[in-house]
Structures are given as C-alpha cells and as structure tokens.
Design an enzyme around this catalytic site. Structure first.
Site, PDB file in Angstrom:
ATOM      1  N   SER A 154      -4.261  -8.698   2.739  1.00  0.00           N
ATOM      2  CA  SER A 154      -4.351  -9.076   1.329  1.00  0.00           C
ATOM      3  C   SER A 154      -3.070  -9.761   0.883  1.00  0.00           C
ATOM      4  O   SER A 154      -2.081  -9.835   1.621  1.00  0.00           O
ATOM      5  CB  SER A 154      -4.611  -7.848   0.455  1.00  0.00           C
ATOM      6  OG  SER A 154      -3.439  -7.055   0.357  1.00  0.00           O
ATOM      7  N   SER A 163      -1.114  -8.777  -1.632  1.00  0.00           N
ATOM      8  CA  SER A 163      -0.335  -7.896  -2.506  1.00  0.00           C
ATOM      9  C   SER A 163       1.155  -7.900  -2.211  1.00  0.00           C
ATOM     10  O   SER A 163       1.957  -7.522  -3.070  1.00  0.00           O
ATOM     11  CB  SER A 163      -0.871  -6.468  -2.426  1.00  0.00           C
ATOM     12  OG  SER A 163      -0.593  -5.899  -1.163  1.00  0.00           O
ATOM     13  N   LYS A 213       3.378  -1.401   0.999  1.00  0.00           N
ATOM     14  CA  LYS A 213       4.017  -1.703  -0.288  1.00  0.00           C
ATOM     15  C   LYS A 213       5.529  -1.525  -0.124  1.00  0.00           C
ATOM     16  O   LYS A 213       6.018  -1.125   0.924  1.00  0.00           O
ATOM     17  CB  LYS A 213       3.527  -0.783  -1.413  1.00  0.00           C
ATOM     18  CG  LYS A 213       2.012  -0.736  -1.604  1.00  0.00           C
ATOM     19  CD  LYS A 213       1.439  -2.022  -2.156  1.00  0.00           C
ATOM     20  CE  LYS A 213      -0.084  -1.918  -2.318  1.00  0.00           C
ATOM     21  NZ  LYS A 213      -0.697  -3.220  -2.680  1.00  0.00           N
ATOM     22  N   SER A 250      -1.584  -6.507  -7.179  1.00  0.00           N
ATOM     23  CA  SER A 250      -1.307  -5.408  -6.258  1.00  0.00           C
ATOM     24  C   SER A 250      -1.805  -4.097  -6.846  1.00  0.00           C
ATOM     25  O   SER A 250      -1.430  -3.720  -7.959  1.00  0.00           O
ATOM     26  CB  SER A 250       0.200  -5.312  -5.993  1.00  0.00           C
ATOM     27  OG  SER A 250       0.503  -4.162  -5.234  1.00  0.00           O
TER      28      SER A 250
END
Length: 267
Positions: free
Chosen positions: A74, A76, A131, A222
């Site tokens: 993704s 994010s 993250k 995100s």
C-alpha cells in the site's frame, strides 16, 4: 504472512520427523528384511525428507531469527517506501520470538522513536503491517491541523516541494513533500492540506506502558494509531525493524523494476 510461516514450520517438523523415524527404526527394519545381496532402497518420502529438512531448517531459522522479507502492498509509507518495494526486516532488533506465536523468548532492545517497524495490528492479528514509531511509552502525541506534537512540542516541518508519484503511487502526485523533524530521526512525509478534518485523525493520545503509537509517512492515506479503536500497538505484536529495500517491482510503472531502489536504506 502467518499462513506461509505456519506451512514452513509444518513442513520442517514433518520432514524432520520422517528423517528421525527412519534413522531410529525404519532403516534398521529395511536392512534386516533385505537379503545379503539385495540393494536397500529408501522410500521416496524418506529420500525427500533427508534432502529438504536441512534446507527448511536453514530458511526457517533465517526468517524467524535473522531477517525476513516483506512486500509493501500500500501507499501508507510513501515517500519512504513505495508500493512494490520488497524489504528486509531485522528480526532480532527487539528480541527473538518464536515463529507463529510471535512470543518473545529473548529480550534484545526496544523500538526507538522514528523506527520503521513491522507488526501485527491488534484488530488484524493475522496480517503484517508497517508504520513508523512516533510515540514511546509515556509520551503524549498530538495531531492537529496536519501537524504533529510530541510531549507538547510541535515537530518542525520543512517544505521540499510537490511530490510526483510513479506507477501505483501516481495517485499521490500533487501532495506536499516535507521533511518532518522528528527528534533524532528526521524523515520525509507526504501531506495534503485539503484533506477534510475527519480523515486527518486529529486528537491527543498518551501512550501506556508496553505500547507504542505508530503512524504512516503518508499522513492522509494511512490507517494507523490515530484511527484504531485501541490507538496503541502492544509490544508483543512487534515483528521486527525494517532495514533495507532489496527490490522494487511495480507493473504499473514505466519500468517494472526500479533498480535505483535496490539497496536503499530505510531511514
């Protein structure tokens, strides 16, 4: 990928069991049943188990305790990590953990503010996410009007220009590319100042002991601690620290393989 890890553990255990069973019992029975001039042949299952067991043990050991590959699915973590990046994750930075259960059996350090970490989110425990650690235990993190504060101090930003996305990341073209001066770990982030407030994830959060507050570098795209029901990442859900990009493959880009990404260190 919990399913892959489960299959790998199962195959390692199965081939090891067959090899051990043959060594302790079956090989002796075959030899005793054969005549003095007969050629003793191993069953196919035993032959394959002997060939693959050492390889499976090596792969399982490397993936579980040294470094594990992950693919970024993704946007994010753009612009730090792009869709299609393949990364290596250090599995011993935060302690060694058993495969499948992810239970720690050897402590070895803890995440620092700014680390990019792979983990299993509390609401999707069978998935691996990535993250950046923003808040450590005891920190108070705030996010208002697209600006980050840590323990009451506003994190400085420096405008670097307008972002030009490529391939699957083209949707982020036009976003502001900024340097976020996180203490001790400045890094790039993407931000859209026209994002409606409900989607900015505004609020203030105090991180409890044994937990972390994580955010994606692509701040308006995100699903991170700002939006989770529990808001915080338990230490027990950590999988490792992202180290390096070893490959990038994006079929929607002009060049499917971006060689400039190979070997890129993850800040």
């Amino acid at each position: 990928m919990v399913w892959f890890e489960t299959i790998l553990v199962a195959l390692t255990a199965l081939t090891g069991f067959i090899w051990l069973l043959d060594k302790l019992f079956l090989a002796k029975r075959r030899a005793a049943a054969a005549g003095p001039l007969d050629e003793v042949k191993e069953p196919v299952a035993v032959d394959y188990s002997k060939a693959f067991f050492p390889i499976l043990v090596l792969v399982l050991g490397l993936r579980s305790f040294v470094a594990e590959p992950f693919r970024i699915p993704s946007s994010s973590m753009m612009p730090t990590l792009l869709i299609g990046d393949f990364i290596l994750v250090n599995k011993f930075s935060y302690g060694l953990r058993w495969p499948i259960t992810n239970k720690k059996f050897l402590a070895n350090g803890a995440p620092e503010r700014g680390d990019v970490v792979v983990f299993r989110p509390p609401h999707h425990p069978r998935q691996d996410w990535i993250k950046r650690v923003i808040g450590l235990p005891g920190d108070t993190v705030g996010y208002h009007d697209n600006k980050l504060t840590v323990n009451g101090r506003e994190v400085p930003y420096r405008m670097e220009g307008v972002y030009q996305g490529l391939g699957q990341g083209a949707e982020m073209t036009g976003a502001s590319r900024l340097t976020e001066g996180l203490p001790g770990r400045p890094h790039f982030v993407l931000r859209r100042d026209d994002t409606p407030l409900p989607y900015q994830g505004e609020g203030d959060w105090t991180v409890p002991e044994g937990h972390y507050f994580v955010m994606g570098d692509n701040r308006n795209n995100s699903e991170d601690s700002r939006f989770w029901e529990t808001h915080f990442l338990p230490e027990s859900n950590l999988r490792g620290k992202a180290m390096i990009v070893w490959m990038n493959f994006d079929r929607q880009a002009d060049h499917w393989v971006d060689t400039s990404r190979i070997g890129k260190r993850i800040p």
